[in-house]
Design a protein around this motif. Structure first.
Motif, PDB file in Angstrom:
ATOM      1  N   UNK A  26       0.360  12.556 -23.446  1.00 59.82           N
ATOM      2  CA  UNK A  26       0.888  12.009 -24.702  1.00 59.82           C
ATOM      3  C   UNK A  26       1.564  10.659 -24.481  1.00 59.82           C
ATOM      4  N   UNK A  27       2.214  10.505 -23.340  1.00 55.50           N
ATOM      5  CA  UNK A  27       2.817   9.204 -23.016  1.00 55.50           C
ATOM      6  C   UNK A  27       1.761   8.114 -22.975  1.00 55.50           C
ATOM      7  N   UNK A  28       0.614   8.430 -22.365  1.00 58.95           N
ATOM      8  CA  UNK A  28      -0.449   7.439 -22.196  1.00 58.95           C
ATOM      9  C   UNK A  28      -0.942   6.899 -23.532  1.00 58.95           C
ATOM     10  N   UNK A  29      -0.834   7.699 -24.588  1.00 61.57           N
ATOM     11  CA  UNK A  29      -1.251   7.248 -25.917  1.00 61.57           C
ATOM     12  C   UNK A  29      -0.387   6.090 -26.412  1.00 61.57           C
ATOM     13  N   UNK A  30       0.795   5.923 -25.801  1.00 59.35           N
ATOM     14  CA  UNK A  30       1.724   4.855 -26.187  1.00 59.35           C
ATOM     15  C   UNK A  30       1.823   3.782 -25.097  1.00 59.35           C
ATOM     16  N   UNK A  31       0.850   3.742 -24.185  1.00 59.91           N
ATOM     17  CA  UNK A  31       0.837   2.788 -23.060  1.00 59.91           C
ATOM     18  C   UNK A  31       2.059   2.953 -22.169  1.00 59.91           C
ATOM     19  N   UNK A  32       2.517   4.185 -22.045  1.00 61.79           N
ATOM     20  CA  UNK A  32       3.639   4.522 -21.176  1.00 61.79           C
ATOM     21  C   UNK A  32       3.119   5.483 -20.112  1.00 61.79           C
ATOM     22  N   UNK A  33       3.573   5.322 -18.885  1.00 65.45           N
ATOM     23  CA  UNK A  33       3.072   6.165 -17.799  1.00 65.45           C
ATOM     24  C   UNK A  33       4.223   6.731 -16.982  1.00 65.45           C
ATOM     25  N   UNK A  34       3.927   7.821 -16.282  1.00 71.21           N
ATOM     26  CA  UNK A  34       4.851   8.343 -15.284  1.00 71.21           C
ATOM     27  C   UNK A  34       4.674   7.481 -14.040  1.00 71.21           C
ATOM     28  N   UNK A  35       5.693   6.711 -13.704  1.00 73.17           N
ATOM     29  CA  UNK A  35       5.589   5.834 -12.537  1.00 73.17           C
ATOM     30  C   UNK A  35       5.667   6.628 -11.248  1.00 73.17           C
ATOM     31  N   UNK A  36       6.505   7.660 -11.225  1.00 75.79           N
ATOM     32  CA  UNK A  36       6.589   8.503 -10.037  1.00 75.79           C
ATOM     33  C   UNK A  36       7.431   9.733 -10.334  1.00 75.79           C
ATOM     34  N   UNK A  37       7.372  10.676  -9.440  1.00 74.03           N
ATOM     35  CA  UNK A  37       8.234  11.849  -9.461  1.00 74.03           C
ATOM     36  C   UNK A  37       9.275  11.693  -8.364  1.00 74.03           C
ATOM     37  N   UNK A  38      10.514  12.036  -8.682  1.00 72.93           N
ATOM     38  CA  UNK A  38      11.577  12.055  -7.688  1.00 72.93           C
ATOM     39  C   UNK A  38      12.247  13.416  -7.734  1.00 72.93           C
ATOM     40  N   UNK A  39      12.920  13.780  -6.647  1.00 71.64           N
ATOM     41  CA  UNK A  39      13.678  15.026  -6.647  1.00 71.64           C
ATOM     42  C   UNK A  39      14.963  14.830  -7.453  1.00 71.64           C
ATOM     43  N   UNK A  40      15.626  15.919  -7.772  1.00 67.28           N
ATOM     44  CA  UNK A  40      16.846  15.833  -8.574  1.00 67.28           C
ATOM     45  C   UNK A  40      17.919  14.980  -7.911  1.00 67.28           C
ATOM     46  N   UNK A  41      17.926  14.959  -6.563  1.00 69.80           N
ATOM     47  CA  UNK A  41      18.924  14.153  -5.853  1.00 69.80           C
ATOM     48  C   UNK A  41      18.458  12.717  -5.637  1.00 69.80           C
ATOM     49  N   UNK A  42      17.286  12.353  -6.203  1.00 68.62           N
ATOM     50  CA  UNK A  42      16.779  10.992  -6.089  1.00 68.62           C
ATOM     51  C   UNK A  42      15.869  10.761  -4.912  1.00 68.62           C
ATOM     52  N   UNK A  43      15.700  11.748  -4.035  1.00 74.54           N
ATOM     53  CA  UNK A  43      14.826  11.597  -2.874  1.00 74.54           C
ATOM     54  C   UNK A  43      13.365  11.804  -3.283  1.00 74.54           C
ATOM     55  N   UNK A  44      12.457  11.593  -2.334  1.00 78.13           N
ATOM     56  CA  UNK A  44      11.030  11.770  -2.600  1.00 78.13           C
ATOM     57  C   UNK A  44      10.675  13.242  -2.426  1.00 78.13           C
TER      58      UNK A  44
END
Length: 471
Positions: A436-454
């Motif tokens: 649904x984001x893609x329909x608005x030219x918005x994307x998930x750039x990345x996933x991070x953990x809750x503490x900000x780590x990979x």
């Protein structure tokens, strides 16, 4: 009547500002073929400094440089189905050579996983040959539909690393090492850009990879730019090209692989992250010219002094250029150097000589102040360090102030449309929300953990999706 600005103000039209700056600072021109670019000497000087800094880090990671052909047999790409499907719309294919139709079409290199694996399958025989760590500096061609200089061009320059390992764990750890110790270290400590490290979703993952690690930078307009990626390829290409080794136990095993790359897109990131309405601002650790010494007037004593200052600064380890072109008005030269973002200008005229001073103009922090001539060589390294730190501080503050926490797709789209990033729990988004984001030219750039780590695995619970519009 007020003079028209040299550059279109960022607030008025950020894309126009970007193009104006590339032209006025003499960084690049459009090439004669749509989507290609000509990198001018000052722009190429920035890329050369990026190469030098990156190459040192890549070699410290144990990789060696090599070179592989520009032309790849089309049959190589078809061996890994996901890979060829992902790149098919961007391929440039040669069907004729030497006035004759080729027996097999060849593809102009879009990336080199396939041709390098053809060599790896010959070079790797035993566990003693592993890990095999190769990097190449090269050009690649991807037929770009919406070109923009440095950001998306049909031909661009890059480095691409390719490695083969005996175990999954070794390949995984090496991809993570490149991600953090090579790419992040360079982008944060040299480019001065506060990149966010994370993992791509399956939808955004590199074609043929089992995991993609990314570094995302927030640009001056709040959009995201993917600055580099490091991929775990699993055994996909090893299986396609039969890249095997004889293990310590005497069994034939498929290797585990990685690939990773960064490109001239980083020049675009540098411009959009640090540039302002007066031009480029180049981080001192990157700058080909850290200080320019300008003669204000055509005066023998002034000319002799600026050359002397240049020699003293060079001896002190500063990358310096003397501008004694007094046949060009001083004001014009000062504006040109400001556009090019040289961190420090040292301006010397007859009155300065009488006072035993020079005027020190700081491009990054701003402002001018007189400085004793004898103090310049000792003062400048500290000034450059301060300004390097300031750029990173500003980049970090921008991302912090323009990133919001949301809980719905609608809120994520609103934040991205307003020129910022959004964080949303993956459990609240999921693959359906990502679509649904893609329909608005918005994307998930990345996933991070809750503490900000990979995150460490594809199914790790509690991941947060970072959402934005992107270049």
């Amino acid at each position: 009547m007020a003079k028209a600005p040299v550059l279109t103000p960022q607030a008025d039209d950020f894309p126009r500002w970007y193009q104006d700056l590339i032209n006025k600072a003499e960084l690049a021109d459009n090439g004669p073929v749509r989507g290609t670019m000509i990198i001018r000497p000052y722009g190429y000087g920035l890329w050369e400094r990026m190469q030098q800094e990156m190459d040192a880090r890549i070699k410290a990671a144990g990789a060696q440089n090599a070179y592989f052909p520009l032309f790849i047999p089309q049959s190589y790409l078809t061996k890994e189905a996901e890979h060829v499907e992902g790149f098919a719309p961007e391929l440039a294919v040669v069907t004729h050579g030497g006035g004759k139709e080729l027996e097999e079409p060849v593809v102009v290199r879009p990336t080199s996983e396939t041709i390098i694996n053809a060599s790896f399958s010959k070079w790797v025989q035993s566990y003693r040959d592993l890990p095999l760590l190769i990097n190449q500096w090269a050009n690649v061609v991807r037929w770009e539909m919406r070109p923009r200089v440095f950001l998306r061009t049909t031909e661009f320059l890059w480095q691409e690393g390719h490695t083969a390992h005996a175990t999954y764990e070794d390949a995984r750890d090496y991809a993570a090492y490149i991600h953090k110790e090579v790419y992040e270290d360079f982008m944060v400590n040299v480019l001065g850009i506060d990149v966010l490290l994370g993992r791509k979703t399956p939808r955004e993952r590199f074609a043929g990879a089992v995991n993609t690690l990314t570094l995302e930078g927030m640009m001056g307009d709040g959009k995201a730019l993917q600055m580099g990626t490091s991929h775990e390829l699993g055994q996909n290409f090893a299986r396609a090209f039969n890249t095997q080794y004889l293990s310590r136990d005497g069994r034939q095993e498929l290797v585990w692989q990685t690939s990773w790359g960064s490109s001239t897109r980083m020049v675009g990131g540098l411009i959009m992250s640090h540039g302002d309405d007066s031009g480029l601002r180049v981080p001192p650790r990157l700058a080909p010219v850290q200080a320019v010494v300008l003669a204000i007037k055509d005066d023998e004593a002034v000319l002799a002094k600026v050359r002397e200052i240049g020699d003293r600064l060079s001896a002190a380890g500063v990358r310096v250029q003397v501008d004694d072109r007094t046949d060009t008005p001083f004001g014009r030269r000062a504006i040109d150097w400001e556009l090019k973002g040289v961190p420090v200008r040292i301006e010397v005229g007859p009155r300065d000589l009488e006072n035993g001073t020079a005027m020190l103009a700081r491009r990054i922090r701003g402002g001018k102040e007189p400085v004793a001539l004898d103090a310049l060589a000792g003062l400048l390294p500290g000034v450059l360090d301060e300004d390097q730190a300031l750029l990173l501080e500003q980049s970090r503050a921008r991302r912090a102030s323009r990133t919001s926490d949301v809980s719905t797709v609608e809120q994520a789209v609103e934040a991205a449309t307003a020129g910022g990033w959004a964080r949303i729990p993956w459990v609240d988004l999921g693959e359906e929300g990502e679509a649904r984001l893609a329909e608005h030219s918005v994307t998930v750039r990345c996933l991070i953990a809750e503490d900000g780590s990979v995150p460490g695995s594809d199914d790790a619970p509690g991941n947060v999706a970072v959402v934005a519009r992107a270049y």
